[in-house]
Design an enzyme around this catalytic site. Sequence first.
Site, PDB file in Angstrom:
ATOM      1  CD  GLU A 113     -53.850  66.632 105.572  1.00  0.00           C
ATOM      2  OE1 GLU A 113     -53.676  67.747 106.106  1.00  0.00           O
ATOM      3  OE2 GLU A 113     -54.138  65.605 106.210  1.00  0.00           O
ATOM      4  CB  SER A 145     -52.355  73.456  93.980  1.00  0.00           C
ATOM      5  OG  SER A 145     -51.204  72.762  94.405  1.00  0.00           O
ATOM      6  CE  LYS A 165     -51.391  79.469  99.542  1.00  0.00           C
ATOM      7  NZ  LYS A 165     -50.736  78.290  99.055  1.00  0.00           N
ATOM      8  CG  ASP A 197     -52.543  69.345 109.476  1.00  0.00           C
ATOM      9  OD1 ASP A 197     -51.851  69.148 108.458  1.00  0.00           O
ATOM     10  OD2 ASP A 197     -53.346  70.289 109.573  1.00  0.00           O
ATOM     11  CB  SER A 249     -40.859  81.071 102.997  1.00  0.00           C
ATOM     12  OG  SER A 249     -41.509  79.872 103.347  1.00  0.00           O
ATOM     13  N   GLY A 261     -47.674  64.724 106.693  1.00  0.00           N
ATOM     14  CA  GLY A 261     -48.317  65.928 107.209  1.00  0.00           C
ATOM     15  C   GLY A 261     -49.824  65.829 107.143  1.00  0.00           C
TER      16      GLY A 261
HETATM   17  C1  PLP Z   1     -50.715  77.092  99.476  1.00  0.00           C
HETATM   18  C2  PLP Z   1     -50.626  75.953  98.535  1.00  0.00           C
HETATM   19  C3  PLP Z   1     -51.313  74.745  98.783  1.00  0.00           C
HETATM   20  C4  PLP Z   1     -52.163  74.534 100.010  1.00  0.00           C
HETATM   21  O1  PLP Z   1     -53.305  75.350  99.975  1.00  0.00           O
HETATM   22  P1  PLP Z   1     -54.224  75.566 101.260  1.00  0.00           P
HETATM   23  O2  PLP Z   1     -55.220  76.579 100.845  1.00  0.00           O
HETATM   24  O3  PLP Z   1     -53.328  76.048 102.376  1.00  0.00           O
HETATM   25  O4  PLP Z   1     -54.813  74.237 101.596  1.00  0.00           O
HETATM   26  C5  PLP Z   1     -51.223  73.745  97.840  1.00  0.00           C
HETATM   27  N1  PLP Z   1     -50.464  73.879  96.712  1.00  0.00           N
HETATM   28  C6  PLP Z   1     -49.789  75.009  96.449  1.00  0.00           C
HETATM   29  C7  PLP Z   1     -48.993  75.087  95.202  1.00  0.00           C
HETATM   30  C8  PLP Z   1     -49.847  76.089  97.349  1.00  0.00           C
HETATM   31  O5  PLP Z   1     -49.159  77.210  97.081  1.00  0.00           O
END
Ligand code: PLP
Length: 329
Positions: free
Chosen positions: A210, A310, A54, A216, A79, A214
């Site tokens: 996903e 991620s 992010k 969607d 959050s 969830g």
């Molecule tokens: C926000 C986040 C996601 C999802 O990312 P999107 O861009 O909303 O699809 C996945 N993994 C982590 C660790 C995140 O912080």
Amino acid sequence: MSLPISSHDVLAAAERLRGVAHRTPVLTSRTADARTGARLFFKCENLQRMGAFKFRGAYNTLAQFTPEQRARGALAYSSGNHAQAVALSARLLGMPALIVMPGDAPPLKIRATREYGAEVVLYDRYTEDREAIARRIASERGMTVVPPFNHAHVMAGQGTAALELVEQVREIDGGGLDLLLACVGGGGLISGCAVMARHLLPDCRIVGVEPEAGNDVQQSLRRGEIVTIHVPRTIADGAQTQHTGDLTFPVMQALVAEIVTVRDDDLVAAMRFFAERMKLVVEPTGALAAAAAFTGAVGVRGLRVGIVISGGNVDLARYAEFLAGTPMG
Ligand SMILES: *Cc1c(COP(=O)(O)O)cnc(C)c1O
């Protein structure tokens, strides 16, 4: 057909992030390869600044503020990781940040966001509407709201993870990728990554993952329109979005071959694998893409597969509980 972002936007984001974001490592595991019959390349965004990809999107967005916007600052309602990403980016760029968070958010997350220098405004998630609060404060103070995924600059920033992954796989053995797996919440990460990967590797299949509870975006792609679901019950808190956005959706429609789902048990098994075998702390949402390869939710045998891990922000007590569960296969 023109999409909200192009590979040029991702390359421009990479220039902005140069020397600011970490070029996170790409790791491989013989054990994971042997288990799946594939060649897996893990892009470790759990080791990114503030612990998740992010940071890329938030910094790329704030770095393009006008001087007027910089003076007033950035506002986010979250959050989770997006809050910390905006707070850290604002501090690095020397502008004010305000984060609207639920009062019952983990105290650690509230503290971490304050430690990055952001002002935190708490709200009651059962009686108050955070978007309304955010809009009111933003208009009172002239701050710019930074959405977590549905914004071209955010999407382009997230795509730099795929740019690096493709470069790093080439550095490892000179090859490309047959398949790219990324988790999907609102779709910011996968849409940025898909645009970049499609440009660099036109034949690479892009698949999103996903949580089963969830799905969607899976429903939305099948139906051809954005579907809204109830807040899903899953340990993958970064993918608890109720619906995708009008900027991310067309990119996913154009470039994502399919969305597959995994169960929470599979996330825990993948987190255990990362801890035990690769010495990596991965949060539940961060394990989505890998879990799809490990469970066979997506076929990987014989393929070269890029997998985005991620994020790694997980409360330590909960993490210990997850790891104490039943071991993987
Ligand atoms: C926000 C986040 C996601 C999802 O990312 P999107 O861009 O909303 O699809 C996945 N993994 C982590 C660790 C995140 O912080």
